[in-house]
Enzyme design. Sequence first.
Site, PDB file in Angstrom:
ATOM      1  N   ASP A 389       0.900  -1.271   0.252  1.00  0.00           N
ATOM      2  CA  ASP A 389      -0.094   0.015   0.019  1.00  0.00           C
ATOM      3  C   ASP A 389       0.869   1.200  -0.058  1.00  0.00           C
ATOM      4  OD1 ASP A 389      -2.677   1.148   0.209  1.00  0.00           O
ATOM      5  OD2 ASP A 389      -1.947   1.987   2.180  1.00  0.00           O
ATOM      6  N   ASP A 566      -1.528  -1.045   6.181  1.00  0.00           N
ATOM      7  CA  ASP A 566      -1.484  -0.583   7.596  1.00  0.00           C
ATOM      8  C   ASP A 566      -2.676  -0.072   7.868  1.00  0.00           C
ATOM      9  OD1 ASP A 566      -1.429   1.830   6.099  1.00  0.00           O
ATOM     10  OD2 ASP A 566      -0.324   3.092   7.585  1.00  0.00           O
TER      11      ASP A 566
END
Length: 671
Positions: A389, A566
């Site tokens: 990400d 996250d």
Amino acid sequence: MKHTHDHNHSCCHHGDAPKKPVIAAAGKYTCPMHPEVVSDKPGSCPKCGMDLEPVTVTAEDDGSPELRAMTRRFLISLALTLPVFVIAMAHIHGFDWLQFVLTTPVVLWGGWPFFQRGWQSLLNRSLNMFTLIAIGTGIAWAYSVYALFAGGHFYFESAAVITTLVLLGQVLELRARHRTAGAIRALLGLAPKTARRIHDGHEEDIPLDQVQPGDRLRVRPGEKVPVDGVVVTGSSSVDESMITGEPVPVAKAADDKVTGGTVNGTGSFIMEAQRVGRETLLAQIVNLVSEAQRSRAPIQRLADKVAAWFVPVVIAVAAVTFIVWAQTDLQAAFVNAIAVLIIACPCAVGLATPMSIMVGTGKGATAGVLIKNAEALETLAKVNTIIVDKTGTLTEGKPKVVTVEATDEALRLAASVERASEHPLAQAIVAAAEKRGLPLANVTDFQSTTGQGVTGTVAGHVVTVTNRGDSPIADQTTVFITVDGRPAGRLGIVDPIKATSPEAIRALHKAGIEVVMLTGDRRNAAEAVARQLGIDRVEAVVLPDQKAGVVKRLQAEGRIVAMAGDGINDAPALAQAHVGIAMGTGTDVAIENADLTLVKGDLRGLVKARQLSRATIRNIRQNLFLAFAYNAAAIPLAAAGILHPMVAAAAMSLSSVSVIGNALRLRLVKI
């Protein structure tokens, strides 16, 4: 459903383990080879006969009661065996009854645990190493007693020496197994015993378990941070190496988070306790490591299949050996059959995988890599594609507005709406407005569309802030402001790349892994980051509910995929990936859905994790080779009459110790 047994054969059912780790219950015992076996008290495993180990490891290392008991049996048996061995080897006549008197307590008392476990293996229909030992030593002693009265050759020295050597092997094995819990004990030892609490203007040292969330605690130079919390006043540098694996102290000032168990430097500060007891990061790390050490890797299935047929085959080989040799030499037939029974050690095969997993996961914990289960550790070594990400993983996750193409009023209205959002971009917009001193207003009718933007009413105006619009600002994340349906400007936002990301990406490429960046951001901003980092492939404008689909698509191409993220919106993709990797700086939801957590939130930890994975799997294969090669070579030698039963007993004991010793080498691996 997981079926658990205790060693006295009562059983119960437990539901599947919850996603969120919980601290293991105290007073429970389990088997390293068969973690599904759980008991309320010490004893032996009904499947393999090994001593059960505490589920919960404590910081106080007072040794193992089983090790102390086995050591006592060994020393007493050794003292009784030595004169029997000397009499037999020197062919001293006239001491037959003395050999009987000295050997009997060695076999029946010293070897009693082996007979007990061998009998249990028959009752449980789970033949194991102790089945073979009990049969071999029992027959040698019983036949010798018969020969003592009826006349003939007896084998008191073989029975005594074999029992003593097997006891020595058990002592060495228990001692080595005790050392594998060293990583957990080291982590538990990080927590201080007391904390200095500030209350009503007074300071006092209190036991750590009395600290409550909200307490103000003083941390003086050189002291350990007692619990997780935030710095209120003061500043210092904190050594977080035992949590993150990074040796460089980290500067801490007001509003910075601190972690229990880390070591304060030369400064002093007052902190507010936030997470205490079982909620601290250190407690969660200990729990995760404990759970991982008791999990089973897929490669263990090979050892399980071998163990299922190994002991019956050995007994059959011993029987055939006796029959063949008995045609020409009854004494040799007896000796060689016992040697076959004693030399075979299925224990070494069974220990090959769990010992490496225990040491490997412990090693990872001290390097800031938390592995939730053994399967993830094994799979990580095979990963050839890693999806990362962008925000918070490759970048700092602290975006800043660098371009404002809007009036102050439009910025004020946008920030007023964004104040109700928790998204990092929203916080950046609010910070930009506050930096200009713009007064924010209350918002009503607030709505948030995941991955697209927010809408709300401010002072009678309908305000929308979205990342969907025409002509984005080059190389910047662009958000567009509309007021009452009319365009009111645009903002350019940049999230700085983490200083460690370039090094991590280079290391992954060097390992032959393709790196795919996944982001909901526009392609121009995403590709700007990809160019700086040399990322192979960019998946941009991906909504949160589409991330798992990208993972599935890559898996359909035959790739072994790991996903690092996250945020809450990364959770489905983390669960879908072959290995889900959560950044320790991220949300609890992401961490719960991941197989592996990088405590520092640094992608270099992923490189460490993969190195550890490959080293652990290599170590397991070495162990399996040692165990299989040993048995493949030793059993034919024993059947051929080349190995005496006493030599076989020594070799059998050392085979398990060699496997454990090889597993302990993992502690020396540099990652």
